[in-house]
Design a protein around this motif. Sequence first.
Motif, PDB file in Angstrom:
ATOM      1  N   GLU A   1       0.848  -1.186   0.000  1.00  0.00           N
ATOM      2  CA  GLU A   1       0.000   0.000   0.000  1.00  0.00           C
ATOM      3  C   GLU A   1       0.886   1.238   0.000  1.00  0.00           C
ATOM      4  OE1 GLU A   1      -3.936  -1.210   2.588  1.00  0.00           O
ATOM      5  OE2 GLU A   1      -2.110  -0.682   3.683  1.00  0.00           O
ATOM      6  N   GLU A   2       0.312   2.361  -0.426  1.00  0.00           N
ATOM      7  CA  GLU A   2       1.012   3.638  -0.284  1.00  0.00           C
ATOM      8  C   GLU A   2       0.854   4.136   1.152  1.00  0.00           C
ATOM      9  OE1 GLU A   2      -0.299   3.266  -4.551  1.00  0.00           O
ATOM     10  OE2 GLU A   2      -1.540   3.661  -2.785  1.00  0.00           O
ATOM     11  N   LYS A   3       1.962   4.516   1.740  1.00  0.00           N
ATOM     12  CA  LYS A   3       1.962   5.060   3.101  1.00  0.00           C
ATOM     13  C   LYS A   3       2.270   6.559   3.028  1.00  0.00           C
ATOM     14  CE  LYS A   3       3.541   0.659   5.003  1.00  0.00           C
ATOM     15  NZ  LYS A   3       4.614  -0.044   5.756  1.00  0.00           N
ATOM     16  N   TRP A   4       1.432   7.355   3.692  1.00  0.00           N
ATOM     17  CA  TRP A   4       1.516   8.814   3.620  1.00  0.00           C
ATOM     18  C   TRP A   4       1.986   9.390   4.953  1.00  0.00           C
ATOM     19  CZ3 TRP A   4      -0.098  11.828  -0.685  1.00  0.00           C
ATOM     20  CH2 TRP A   4      -0.685  11.106  -1.728  1.00  0.00           C
ATOM     21  N   ASP A   5       3.022  10.225   4.886  1.00  0.00           N
ATOM     22  CA  ASP A   5       3.447  11.042   6.028  1.00  0.00           C
ATOM     23  C   ASP A   5       3.339  12.496   5.572  1.00  0.00           C
ATOM     24  OD1 ASP A   5       4.694  12.500   8.014  1.00  0.00           O
ATOM     25  OD2 ASP A   5       6.521  11.303   8.062  1.00  0.00           O
ATOM     26  N   PHE A   6       2.380  13.235   6.147  1.00  0.00           N
ATOM     27  CA  PHE A   6       2.113  14.594   5.684  1.00  0.00           C
ATOM     28  C   PHE A   6       3.066  15.637   6.267  1.00  0.00           C
ATOM     29  CE2 PHE A   6      -1.866  12.426   4.725  1.00  0.00           C
ATOM     30  CZ  PHE A   6      -2.058  12.845   3.414  1.00  0.00           C
ATOM     31  N   GLY A   7       3.989  15.242   7.107  1.00  0.00           N
ATOM     32  CA  GLY A   7       5.018  16.152   7.583  1.00  0.00           C
ATOM     33  C   GLY A   7       4.549  17.169   8.598  1.00  0.00           C
TER      34      GLY A   7
ATOM     35  N   GLY B   1       2.625  27.106   6.868  1.00  0.00           N
ATOM     36  CA  GLY B   1       3.987  26.595   6.874  1.00  0.00           C
ATOM     37  C   GLY B   1       4.342  25.939   5.561  1.00  0.00           C
ATOM     38  N   SER B   2       5.528  25.343   5.539  1.00  0.00           N
ATOM     39  CA  SER B   2       6.068  24.681   4.361  1.00  0.00           C
ATOM     40  C   SER B   2       6.255  23.216   4.723  1.00  0.00           C
ATOM     41  CB  SER B   2       7.398  25.333   3.977  1.00  0.00           C
ATOM     42  OG  SER B   2       7.840  24.907   2.732  1.00  0.00           O
ATOM     43  N   TYR B   3       5.517  22.321   4.065  1.00  0.00           N
ATOM     44  CA  TYR B   3       5.459  20.918   4.460  1.00  0.00           C
ATOM     45  C   TYR B   3       5.992  20.018   3.360  1.00  0.00           C
ATOM     46  CZ  TYR B   3       2.301  22.729   8.040  1.00  0.00           C
ATOM     47  OH  TYR B   3       1.746  23.436   9.080  1.00  0.00           O
ATOM     48  N   VAL B   4       6.836  19.054   3.744  1.00  0.00           N
ATOM     49  CA  VAL B   4       7.308  18.019   2.832  1.00  0.00           C
ATOM     50  C   VAL B   4       6.520  16.753   3.115  1.00  0.00           C
ATOM     51  CG1 VAL B   4       9.253  16.577   2.145  1.00  0.00           C
ATOM     52  CG2 VAL B   4       9.600  19.020   2.569  1.00  0.00           C
ATOM     53  N   VAL B   5       5.740  16.315   2.129  1.00  0.00           N
ATOM     54  CA  VAL B   5       4.885  15.134   2.248  1.00  0.00           C
ATOM     55  C   VAL B   5       5.621  13.949   1.629  1.00  0.00           C
ATOM     56  CG1 VAL B   5       2.673  14.111   1.600  1.00  0.00           C
ATOM     57  CG2 VAL B   5       2.820  16.566   2.133  1.00  0.00           C
ATOM     58  N   ARG B   6       5.664  12.828   2.353  1.00  0.00           N
ATOM     59  CA  ARG B   6       6.355  11.626   1.868  1.00  0.00           C
ATOM     60  C   ARG B   6       5.335  10.545   1.548  1.00  0.00           C
ATOM     61  NH1 ARG B   6       8.730   6.765   3.964  1.00  0.00           N
ATOM     62  NH2 ARG B   6      10.725   6.270   2.952  1.00  0.00           N
ATOM     63  N   VAL B   7       5.482   9.906   0.363  1.00  0.00           N
ATOM     64  CA  VAL B   7       4.624   8.796  -0.047  1.00  0.00           C
ATOM     65  C   VAL B   7       5.527   7.629  -0.419  1.00  0.00           C
ATOM     66  CG1 VAL B   7       2.659   8.100  -1.446  1.00  0.00           C
ATOM     67  CG2 VAL B   7       3.094  10.538  -1.077  1.00  0.00           C
ATOM     68  N   ASN B   8       5.258   6.450   0.156  1.00  0.00           N
ATOM     69  CA  ASN B   8       6.126   5.293  -0.038  1.00  0.00           C
ATOM     70  C   ASN B   8       5.293   4.039  -0.275  1.00  0.00           C
ATOM     71  OD1 ASN B   8       7.312   2.869   1.896  1.00  0.00           O
ATOM     72  ND2 ASN B   8       8.788   3.643   0.418  1.00  0.00           N
TER      73      ASN B   8
ATOM     74  N   ALA C   1       9.639   2.060  -3.432  1.00  0.00           N
ATOM     75  CA  ALA C   1       9.451   3.273  -4.236  1.00  0.00           C
ATOM     76  C   ALA C   1       8.972   4.403  -3.338  1.00  0.00           C
ATOM     77  CB  ALA C   1       8.439   3.025  -5.350  1.00  0.00           C
ATOM     78  N   THR C   2       9.603   5.569  -3.473  1.00  0.00           N
ATOM     79  CA  THR C   2       9.271   6.727  -2.638  1.00  0.00           C
ATOM     80  C   THR C   2       9.185   7.971  -3.513  1.00  0.00           C
ATOM     81  OG1 THR C   2      10.421   5.778  -0.733  1.00  0.00           O
ATOM     82  CG2 THR C   2      10.001   8.147  -0.671  1.00  0.00           C
ATOM     83  N   THR C   3       8.270   8.867  -3.159  1.00  0.00           N
ATOM     84  CA  THR C   3       8.228  10.188  -3.779  1.00  0.00           C
ATOM     85  C   THR C   3       7.869  11.208  -2.714  1.00  0.00           C
ATOM     86  OG1 THR C   3       7.422  11.434  -5.687  1.00  0.00           O
ATOM     87  CG2 THR C   3       5.788  10.177  -4.470  1.00  0.00           C
ATOM     88  N   HIS C   4       8.047  12.487  -3.034  1.00  0.00           N
ATOM     89  CA  HIS C   4       7.738  13.577  -2.110  1.00  0.00           C
ATOM     90  C   HIS C   4       6.945  14.662  -2.827  1.00  0.00           C
ATOM     91  CE1 HIS C   4      11.321  11.886   0.041  1.00  0.00           C
ATOM     92  NE2 HIS C   4      10.631  12.234   1.104  1.00  0.00           N
ATOM     93  N   LEU C   5       6.209  15.439  -2.049  1.00  0.00           N
ATOM     94  CA  LEU C   5       5.515  16.627  -2.515  1.00  0.00           C
ATOM     95  C   LEU C   5       5.823  17.768  -1.555  1.00  0.00           C
ATOM     96  CD1 LEU C   5       2.019  15.017  -3.203  1.00  0.00           C
ATOM     97  CD2 LEU C   5       3.658  15.725  -4.958  1.00  0.00           C
ATOM     98  N   TRP C   6       5.888  18.975  -2.096  1.00  0.00           N
ATOM     99  CA  TRP C   6       6.094  20.169  -1.265  1.00  0.00           C
ATOM    100  C   TRP C   6       4.800  20.970  -1.271  1.00  0.00           C
ATOM    101  CZ3 TRP C   6       8.529  25.269  -3.200  1.00  0.00           C
ATOM    102  CH2 TRP C   6       8.637  26.175  -2.152  1.00  0.00           C
ATOM    103  N   VAL C   7       4.230  21.177  -0.084  1.00  0.00           N
ATOM    104  CA  VAL C   7       2.960  21.886   0.066  1.00  0.00           C
ATOM    105  C   VAL C   7       3.207  23.148   0.894  1.00  0.00           C
ATOM    106  CG1 VAL C   7       0.571  21.767   0.848  1.00  0.00           C
ATOM    107  CG2 VAL C   7       1.708  19.702  -0.018  1.00  0.00           C
ATOM    108  N   VAL C   8       2.851  24.301   0.336  1.00  0.00           N
ATOM    109  CA  VAL C   8       2.998  25.579   1.032  1.00  0.00           C
ATOM    110  C   VAL C   8       1.619  26.046   1.473  1.00  0.00           C
ATOM    111  CG1 VAL C   8       3.756  27.971   0.860  1.00  0.00           C
ATOM    112  CG2 VAL C   8       5.029  26.161  -0.335  1.00  0.00           C
ATOM    113  N   VAL C   9       1.461  26.283   2.771  1.00  0.00           N
ATOM    114  CA  VAL C   9       0.187  26.703   3.352  1.00  0.00           C
ATOM    115  C   VAL C   9       0.343  28.129   3.859  1.00  0.00           C
ATOM    116  CG1 VAL C   9      -1.579  26.204   5.086  1.00  0.00           C
ATOM    117  CG2 VAL C   9      -0.330  24.318   3.996  1.00  0.00           C
ATOM    118  N   ASP C  10      -0.487  29.041   3.358  1.00  0.00           N
ATOM    119  CA  ASP C  10      -0.395  30.453   3.747  1.00  0.00           C
ATOM    120  C   ASP C  10      -1.098  30.704   5.080  1.00  0.00           C
ATOM    121  OD1 ASP C  10       0.913  30.987   1.362  1.00  0.00           O
ATOM    122  OD2 ASP C  10      -0.976  31.331   0.302  1.00  0.00           O
TER     123      ASP C  10
END
Length: 714
Positions: free
Chosen positions: A655-661, A694-701, A705-714
């Motif tokens: 399964e994909e595992k999500w860490d929203f940072g 804030g500025s959050y680095v989200v990890r999906v694994n 296989a791993t990827t990341h997303l960068w989410v900026v919250v105003d």
Amino acid sequence: MTAEPAPVPAVAVVVPCYNEEASLPPLLSRLDAMMPTLPGWEVLFVNDGSQDATASLLDREVPKRAWARRVDHPENRGLGAALRTGFAATCAPVVCTIDCDCTYPPERMPELVSMLGVAGAVTASPWHPSVRAGGVSWLRQALSRGVSVLYRIVLGKRIYTFSSIFRAYKRELLDRVRFESNGFPAVTEILVKSILAGYEVVEAPMPLGTRAHGASKMSIGQAIRGHLDLLARTVRWKWLVLLLATGLTTDAAEPLFKTLDLNVGEQAEVALGSGRPLSIRLVSLDEKADPVRKAVRESRVVVAVNGKRGELVCGNYELPKAVGAVQADCTVTRGLMANSTTDHWGLDKQARLRVWPARSPWMQPGEFGFPLKQRWLATHTQMSNEPTYVDRGERTTSRRIYYHAGLDQGGAEALTEVIAATDAQVVSLGNDVVPEHATGTPVNKRYDVIYLLDSRGWYYRYSHLYSFHDSVKLGGRVRKGDPLGLLGKEGGSGGWAHLHFEAVSRQPSGKWGTQEGYAFLWEAVASEQKPAVVAVARPHRMAVVGEPVVLDGSKSWSAAGKITRYDWTLSSGVRESGARLQRTYSQPGTYSEILKVTDSRGRTAYDFATVNVLAASDASQDPPTIHAAFHPTQGIRAGQEITFKVRTFGTTDGEEKWDFGDGSSAQTTKSDGNVKQLAKDGYAVIRHSFAKPGSYVVRVNRLNATTHLWVVVD
């Protein structure tokens, strides 16, 4: 999580500075008296390669003032270039411009701002009939009055002064109106193009004073030549606007660049604009291929321009760079066709070069826009000559290479909006084609594809659309920014949701070929989205177990002019610093290495280097890949729900595992493994909101296989 971003100023004042050591102290003194009464204002000094004490004076004085900032050009580039840099370095909704010499009183800037109202710009007007001429020399006054009369006649607008720098602009005007002049005529060009774009311009009658400190930088001869050239272009622009308004087509202005196909040792002459011909020679070519798939991973050429040599890296997230008296890039080399699936380029020789004037923009100002309503580099991309990889294209069993010729930009399926990058005619809509474009053109119809044709004869392909917008009609016209549809994974997408965006034009070989567009996208994003900092860790890397991999963040950029830190957080848990670093991997996998860049003002940005590590001797161990995206990507507020989508390629296990940072509990999803590429439910969906800015680095694994997303919250 990083610190909350700095607030957006209410008004920015851009002050170009070139050898202004005598003028700056009195200007600073007057600003010191004004700024306490103007909360939310900032003043941005642009040091345009000054050769006197201007830079050291700014070094000393700017840090003392909370309302002051500065950016620098390493060499003198001209007033127009300084204004472009200043406009790009601020996101204020109102921007003022003023000279250092106080020939217009800075105290009257709030008056200009208050006059904006429904207008796009307010300009000081010393030649307004209600103003008595000041102490300006008769020659300068005659030149300024004379050219203003000519512009007034050509445009048919009762504007009395076109050459004053003392102005206030709305941000929306600056985002839309692009100007190319680098010298003093730039301020006139901005006003001319604003009027042609339909913006109202208001004049503020105001006498022009005499410079009390320092010397004028304007050459009368250069100014006259510049205005004569701009007047000729103004006539052309006006007729183009009239023709477009009536729905007629005409040839657009010639591209700002020239394209050359050359073999090593071959030399060609090229004339740019009205300049003298330049001698361009391809000195050498070096192509490096990987040992497993034999794919060319890097091409470098050495070119000589009038004998001055420079090295260019070809394609793959590269921008034009200065070589001698020009800017140049190399878009493709012949080795990329050796084991390629397709020749997209129409290249018969060893390399394709493009050259621009040294200080030119890369596209006609205002002509080109970013084709997605999405933050730049928000998720995976496949650009230029990058071998495809997102849908598990990097496999040892795949010997033929699909080098990507267009510009693939990932997004959230059925959510990310696709918009027109140019004014154009719709010549293909799904399986329907305007008859005269059905043969002998690059149009290749498909149910998920739109082709647009611009006025210079370039065809633009928009592929994999989930749906078309109702306003798009076959044979009709669209304007830059008009909606085309929603991003999807239809057609030959490989199963990952993205926009395939590609311009095709006639090449020097006479064949249709891809018109490399990465620089054009970058220029559009810089103008429209106004990023303060951009981290770039791309393109992706491919290696076999134990083979060294170089991670490279040196393509990152800051509006302030300098990246001061490159910090990597590696999948091994190790943290390292530096623009470039080397590492090896002991196990197959799809790795995602985190790059954080920090500029001289302390502003940060993130990007992620995807590394596909293969087991060269056992294809069964080739790792899965993973694509994640989110919507929206801009203007996110604390507590706002965000939609995340993910699809894994190459496995149905796990399964994909999500860490929203953000300290929240881990979540899981299970996508389909791309068993059926066009399955409507192929992407797994999860929603999340961030409680704080804030500025959050989200990890999906998933598995290895791993990827990341960068989410900026105003």
